[in-house]
Design a protein around this motif. Structure first.
Motif, short mmCIF file in Angstrom:
data_model
loop_
_atom_site.label_atom_id
_atom_site.label_comp_id
_atom_site.label_asym_id
_atom_site.label_seq_id
_atom_site.Cartn_x
_atom_site.Cartn_y
_atom_site.Cartn_z
N PHE A 38 0.80 -1.15 -0.23
CA PHE A 38 -0.03 -0.13 0.02
C PHE A 38 0.94 1.31 -0.01
O PHE A 38 0.55 2.17 0.29
CB PHE A 38 -0.92 -0.11 1.29
CG PHE A 38 -2.08 -1.16 1.23
CD1 PHE A 38 -3.07 -1.24 0.24
CD2 PHE A 38 -1.84 -2.28 2.09
CE1 PHE A 38 -3.98 -2.18 0.56
CE2 PHE A 38 -2.64 -3.10 1.97
CZ PHE A 38 -3.64 -3.09 1.32
N GLN A 39 2.10 1.01 -0.28
CA GLN A 39 2.97 2.27 -0.34
C GLN A 39 3.78 2.51 -1.58
O GLN A 39 4.00 1.54 -2.31
CB GLN A 39 4.25 1.76 0.84
CG GLN A 39 3.57 1.87 2.04
CD GLN A 39 4.71 1.67 3.32
OE1 GLN A 39 5.73 1.27 2.80
NE2 GLN A 39 4.24 1.86 4.60
N TYR A 40 4.23 3.64 -1.80
CA TYR A 40 5.18 3.89 -2.96
C TYR A 40 6.26 3.80 -2.44
O TYR A 40 6.64 4.64 -1.40
CB TYR A 40 4.89 5.26 -3.48
CG TYR A 40 5.91 5.92 -4.44
CD1 TYR A 40 5.89 5.63 -5.59
CD2 TYR A 40 7.19 6.64 -3.70
CE1 TYR A 40 6.92 5.82 -6.82
CE2 TYR A 40 8.27 6.81 -4.98
CZ TYR A 40 7.89 6.59 -6.00
OH TYR A 40 9.12 6.85 -7.01
N ASP A 45 14.19 6.23 -4.76
CA ASP A 45 13.70 7.12 -4.39
C ASP A 45 13.47 7.14 -3.01
O ASP A 45 12.30 7.12 -2.63
CB ASP A 45 12.35 7.41 -5.27
CG ASP A 45 11.87 8.77 -4.99
OD1 ASP A 45 12.74 9.75 -4.48
OD2 ASP A 45 10.69 8.96 -5.27
N PRO A 46 14.39 6.81 -2.21
CA PRO A 46 14.28 6.42 -0.87
C PRO A 46 13.55 7.55 -0.04
O PRO A 46 13.09 7.09 1.09
CB PRO A 46 15.43 5.96 -0.16
CG PRO A 46 16.38 6.94 -1.00
CD PRO A 46 15.81 7.08 -2.34
N PHE A 263 9.61 -1.94 -4.58
CA PHE A 263 9.06 -2.70 -3.46
C PHE A 263 7.40 -2.68 -3.36
O PHE A 263 6.86 -3.71 -2.70
CB PHE A 263 9.91 -2.79 -2.14
CG PHE A 263 10.99 -3.25 -2.01
CD1 PHE A 263 11.30 -4.26 -0.94
CD2 PHE A 263 12.06 -3.04 -2.95
CE1 PHE A 263 12.51 -4.84 -0.88
CE2 PHE A 263 13.24 -3.73 -2.91
CZ PHE A 263 13.41 -4.70 -1.83
N GLY A 264 7.03 -1.73 -3.44
CA GLY A 264 5.53 -1.52 -3.65
C GLY A 264 4.95 -2.17 -4.55
O GLY A 264 3.96 -2.97 -4.06
#
Length: 292
Positions: A38-40, A45-46, A263-264
């Motif tokens: 549920f995350q970008y 782009d940390p 990872f999203g």
């Protein structure tokens, strides 16, 4: 403290290490993956990690490439399970009827299962290689082909190769499971059927298969999960090619995470795979209960 409470406490303390291990190795990573979905969350782009709701799932489900790899996964699962079940059942019947060298036969049949999947993948990639293919040499020697077949450059042949490789790896497991089932069938049933005039084929369909239904469903459950989670065979033989024709859901998740560093999206894909396995497991278990 009463004796009952004390015994219960000792019991809980005894299983606590196992529960903590299962939680640490199994449950916690699943929860983390579910949260990431549920995350970008892109490693390149940390500083921009943020909550995006269902955006990752929407992006996946509206992407034509997702449905392409979904179809590849379904085709692979259906083909591999069908072939593996046929080969495994044949091997189980052979082992069950063997009178001599039973231990040697079972050991030989077990060898493919003991070899790591990635090694099997590289073995088959060399066997079906365009330039070094021993399969093409054999086919040309038998006069079946005039020119080498580009197995791994053709999408249909490539799928054929990965199904054959996975079948060779997994059929010993199915064979041993079915062999255990065959050995529980009372021999008196076959003797009675033979006295009544039933032939070998009739005995197979009237006695053998009905008594193996439960084990077949269990085998299909585990092999369905394995087929959906297939990675090493695909990675080692085709790398998902040609043109993504053998890429599966898990391989696509791997590409998102380790290729794109996203990872999203990768976590969303992994969550979808987990949900698919849970749904299919539920269907198999309900079917198994109905059979019982």
């Amino acid at each position: 403290m009463t004796k009952t409470i004390k015994e219960n406490l000792i019991g809980y303390l005894s299983i606590a290490p196992a529960i903590l291990l299962i939680g640490g190795v199994g449950i916690i990573p699943i929860l983390i993956t579910f949260t990431y979905s549920f995350q970008y969350r892109v490693l390149t782009d940390p500083l921009n990690i943020h909550f995006v709701g269902l955006d990752n799932y929407i992006k996946l489900l509206t992407d034509p490439s997702f449905w392409e790899v979904f179809k590849n996964t379904a085709v692979f699962a259906i083909l591999s399970m069908t072939v593996e079940l046929f080969v495994g059942l044949t091997a189980a019947l052979f082992m069950n009827s063997a009178k001599r060298y039973v231990g040697i036969i079972r050991t030989i049949i077990l060898i493919p299962w003991a070899i790591p999947g990635i090694i099997i993948a590289y073995m088959f990639s060399f066997m079906f290689n365009d330039q070094l293919s021993v399969i093409n040499v054999i086919l040309e020697g038998l006069g079946l082909i005039d020119n080498p077949i580009t197995f791994l450059a053709n999408k249909h042949w490539a799928m054929f190769v990965v199904v054959v490789a996975d079948t060779w790896k997994q059929f010993p497991y199915i064979a041993l499971m079915l062999l255990a089932g065959l050995q529980t069938i009372p021999k008196e049933l076959y003797e009675s059927a033979s006295v009544d005039g039933a032939g070998t084929i009739q005995q197979f369909f009237k006695i053998t298969l009905p008594n193996l239904k439960g084990i077949i469903l269990i085998v299909l459950l585990f092999r369905t999960m394995g087929a959906i989670r297939i990675f090493d065979i695909i990675y080692g033989i085709t790398g998902g090619g040609p043109a993504n024709s053998t890429a599966t859901l898990l391989y696509k998740a791997y590409k998102y995470i380790f290729g794109d560093m996203n990872f999203g999206l990768g976590s969303a894909m992994s969550t979808i795979i987990t949900l698919m396995i849970m749904i299919l497991s539920f269907v198999y278990i309900r079917t198994l209960k109905t059979e019982d």
